[in-house]
Design an enzyme around this catalytic site. Structure first.
Site, PDB file in Angstrom:
ATOM      1  CG  ASP A 238      -1.955   1.072   1.181  1.00  0.00           C
ATOM      2  OD1 ASP A 238      -3.112   0.748   0.868  1.00  0.00           O
ATOM      3  OD2 ASP A 238      -1.607   2.254   1.432  1.00  0.00           O
ATOM      4  CG  LEU A 239       1.398   3.408  -3.579  1.00  0.00           C
ATOM      5  CD1 LEU A 239       1.134   4.340  -4.749  1.00  0.00           C
ATOM      6  CD2 LEU A 239       2.809   2.817  -3.678  1.00  0.00           C
TER       7      LEU A 239
ATOM      8  CG  ASP B 227      -2.954   3.742  -2.000  1.00  0.00           C
ATOM      9  OD1 ASP B 227      -3.856   2.976  -1.605  1.00  0.00           O
ATOM     10  OD2 ASP B 227      -2.406   4.573  -1.256  1.00  0.00           O
TER      11      ASP B 227
HETATM   12  N1  LIG Z   1      -5.555   8.968  -9.025  1.00  0.00           N
HETATM   13  C1  LIG Z   1      -6.240   7.935  -8.518  1.00  0.00           C
HETATM   14  N2  LIG Z   1      -6.545   7.933  -7.204  1.00  0.00           N
HETATM   15  C2  LIG Z   1      -7.223   6.882  -6.720  1.00  0.00           C
HETATM   16  C3  LIG Z   1      -7.630   5.817  -7.519  1.00  0.00           C
HETATM   17  N3  LIG Z   1      -8.288   4.915  -6.722  1.00  0.00           N
HETATM   18  C4  LIG Z   1      -8.287   5.420  -5.490  1.00  0.00           C
HETATM   19  N4  LIG Z   1      -7.639   6.616  -5.444  1.00  0.00           N
HETATM   20  C5  LIG Z   1      -7.382   7.501  -4.328  1.00  0.00           C
HETATM   21  O1  LIG Z   1      -6.287   6.948  -3.611  1.00  0.00           O
HETATM   22  C6  LIG Z   1      -6.324   7.412  -2.272  1.00  0.00           C
HETATM   23  C7  LIG Z   1      -6.002   6.256  -1.382  1.00  0.00           C
HETATM   24  O2  LIG Z   1      -6.152   6.647  -0.072  1.00  0.00           O
HETATM   25  P1  LIG Z   1      -5.118   6.264   1.052  1.00  0.00           P
HETATM   26  O3  LIG Z   1      -4.644   4.876   0.894  1.00  0.00           O
HETATM   27  O4  LIG Z   1      -5.749   6.641   2.361  1.00  0.00           O
HETATM   28  O5  LIG Z   1      -3.939   7.266   0.739  1.00  0.00           O
HETATM   29  P2  LIG Z   1      -2.536   7.417   1.419  1.00  0.00           P
HETATM   30  O6  LIG Z   1      -2.214   8.865   1.435  1.00  0.00           O
HETATM   31  O7  LIG Z   1      -1.580   6.531   0.679  1.00  0.00           O
HETATM   32  O8  LIG Z   1      -2.756   6.924   2.895  1.00  0.00           O
HETATM   33  P3  LIG Z   1      -2.005   5.776   3.673  1.00  0.00           P
HETATM   34  O9  LIG Z   1      -2.292   4.502   2.956  1.00  0.00           O
HETATM   35  O10 LIG Z   1      -2.600   5.813   5.040  1.00  0.00           O
HETATM   36  O11 LIG Z   1      -0.543   6.095   3.639  1.00  0.00           O
HETATM   37  C8  LIG Z   1      -7.721   7.999  -2.063  1.00  0.00           C
HETATM   38  O12 LIG Z   1      -7.601   9.406  -2.040  1.00  0.00           O
HETATM   39  C9  LIG Z   1      -8.499   7.594  -3.324  1.00  0.00           C
HETATM   40  O13 LIG Z   1      -9.432   8.579  -3.708  1.00  0.00           O
HETATM   41  C10 LIG Z   1      -7.300   5.847  -8.915  1.00  0.00           C
HETATM   42  O14 LIG Z   1      -7.611   4.962  -9.708  1.00  0.00           O
HETATM   43  N5  LIG Z   1      -6.614   6.939  -9.357  1.00  0.00           N
END
Ligand SMILES: Nc1nc2c(ncn2[C@@H]2O[C@H](COP(=O)(O)OP(=O)(O)OP(=O)(O)O)[C@@H](O)[C@H]2O)c(=O)[nH]1
Length: 485
Positions: A346-347, A389
């Site tokens: 997970d990013l 992500d």
């Molecule tokens: N650009 C893009 N964003 C996406 C897609 N699918 C989901 N997201 C976004 O990815 C983000 C994932 O959220 P998080 O995993 O909480 O982001 P994070 O900042 O990495 O948080 P942590 O995992 O807690 O480190 C959310 O803002 C979603 O709206 C996609 O296909 N494209």
């Protein structure tokens, strides 16, 4: 915030006009090359070009097209006839084919990546109707309006056949060039390669295609076939059918073009007699329509399969395919008593990239993540994007567990590198949860759940790290899968 990317410069009117003029000149010369009866060409590429001008440039391109048609025909026609035949002919062409292009414009813009069967059918019908209308109108234009009744049918058919063949040959080429060789070429090539890799029987399919192509060459070029030659030549559609059904519109159309060239080139080069121009035109029409329709039905099936199994943003396996793959690899691991690893990635900080630079930049980053992950593992390993992500990597056939440590390390290092997103640079890192089969889970459900839990532990411990499930002191879910290492 990112400064907005400046829009790509659009070519000026003068350069557009020059390009259009050059295209019409080439189309005119190309059609003249296949003029196998006086004033009757086997194909009239200008008709296709005018439709394409309407499709790509909209109504603004049509006056320019009209001028270009008149200009390129000027040296080939006596000046007296220009005011009547040529201008009227240009207006007829622009009115009918330009209108067809405008009608197809919206549909074409939507279907820029492929010809679905519905689009291919739609396009074929529009081409058919437009060429009928245009041929009908031609009979009212001098000098054809003064022809005796008995000759009108022949004139109508030669106009109709040539225009339709020209449209069917040229427009798909333009559309596919526009759509496929544009900025998305790289991902198209990757998707193409992946699709081929997935399909079995590639070698026998190629052999079949080569055999069909050889057969066509023999049928079309051997004069010994005598009287049967022209009739048998319709079988030249065979390789087009095979190529389109096996590999889709693009490949089918390339074979169709080659087949048409094989049919036309000897006639043009050696001035061979042609029994009936209409026969030849019909063969060209059937060849190109076969490529379009058979290829489109193949592409539709491939598209559905891709939709069901792959993440369209990154080209990686999707959740559904990941689930199938992990079950499959577990079965193999049990049978061969190999160990297997699952990395749940997970990013970190991805949301901030989305928020700061927009969703498109976020998408670009996800695509780069997918590319980087591919550099860290073997081709036989499975990388999937589960959504957002979240990514997973299945590592089957592990020689020893130290390999996983190295791969995890490579992934963390690769994903930490800066991401160039247009004019900005973004940074993220990754948290990885690792579960090993059989120690951290026997079943797919256990393995996925435990890798997921380990990933959350990596987040809790400060991110940008890999945590193995067996090393976490967490409440026990199932006695077997949570036993400490
Ligand atoms: N650009 C893009 N964003 C996406 C897609 N699918 C989901 N997201 C976004 O990815 C983000 C994932 O959220 P998080 O995993 O909480 O982001 P994070 O900042 O990495 O948080 P942590 O995992 O807690 O480190 C959310 O803002 C979603 O709206 C996609 O296909 N494209």
């Amino acid at each position: 915030m990112t400064p907005p990317t400046p829009p790509a410069p659009t070519p000026g009117l003068l350069s557009q006009a020059c390009v259009l003029l050059a295209c019409y000149w080439l189309a005119w010369q190309g059609s003249a090359l296949f003029e196998i009866r006086p004033d009757v060409s086997a194909l009239y590429l200008s008709a296709g070009l005018t439709t394409a001008a309407g499709m790509i440039g909209g109504w603004r391109a049509l006056p320019l097209a009209c001028i270009a048609i008149c200009l390129v025909r000027l040296p080939d026609l006596p000046v007296v006839s220009l005011a009547t035949l040529d201008l009227a002919g240009a207006l007829r062409q622009v009115a009918v084919y330009g209108a067809a292009g405008l009608y197809l414009r919206r549909r074409w813009q939507r279907a820029a990546f492929r010809f679905s069967l519905k689009d291919a059918l739609h396009f074929t019908v529009v081409a058919l109707v437009a060429s009928c209308m245009s041929a009908g109108l031609s009979l009212h234009i001098p000098p054809f309006d003064s022809l005796p009744q008995a000759e009108l049918g022949g004139v109508f058919l030669s106009f109709w056949g040539g225009d339709l063949a020209g449209m069917l040959l040229l427009i798909p080429v333009i559309v596919m060039l526009q759509a496929r060789l544009g900025p998305r070429r790289a991902s198209f090539v990757r998707r193409w390669k992946e699709a081929f890799a997935e399909r079995p029987g590639e070698a026998s399919a190629t052999a079949l295609l080569v055999a069909a192509a050889c057969f066509t060459l023999i049928v079309v070029t051997l004069p010994e076939l005598g009287q049967a030659g022209p009739r048998l030549a319709i079988l030249s559609v065979l390789p087009v059918l095979v190529a389109s059904l096996l590999r889709g519109v693009l490949f089918g159309f390339v074979v169709a073009l080659l087949t048409c060239v094989i049919e036309l080139a000897p006639i043009a080069l050696f001035e061979l007699p042609v029994e009936s121009v209409l026969d030849l035109q019909l063969r060209l029409i059937i060849t190109t329509t076969t490529a379009l329709l058979a290829g489109a039905s193949h592409d539709d099936k491939l598209f559905e399969w891709r939709h069901a199994n792959f993440d369209l943003l990154t080209g990686l396996a999707n959740r559904h395919r990941f689930q199938d793959q992990i079950e499959h690899e577990l079965m193999r691991a049990r049978r061969h008593r190999h160990s297997m690893a699952l990395l749940y990635i997970d990013l970190d900080g991805f949301k901030a990239v989305n928020d700061a630079y927009g969703h498109d930049a976020g998408d670009a980053l996800l695509r780069q993540v997918a590319e980087r992950l591919q550099t860290c593992v073997r081709e036989t390993d499975t990388i999937a994007r589960l959504g957002g992500d979240e990514f997973t990597i299945i590592l089957p056939d592990l020689a020893h567990e130290g390999v996983v440590e190295r791969i995890g390390h490579d992934v963390l290092r690769e994903l930490m590198r800066p991401y160039a997103l247009g004019s900005v640079t973004a940074h993220v890192s990754a948290s990885i949860g690792l579960a090993l089969h059989p120690r951290d889970g026997e079943s797919a459900t256990d393995l996925i759940r435990n890798a997921d839990r380990a990933m959350y532990e990596a987040k809790r411990l400060g991110r940008n790290r890999m945590v193995r499930h067996a090393s976490i002191a967490l409440p026990v879910f199932t006695p077997r899968s949570d036993a400490p290492a």
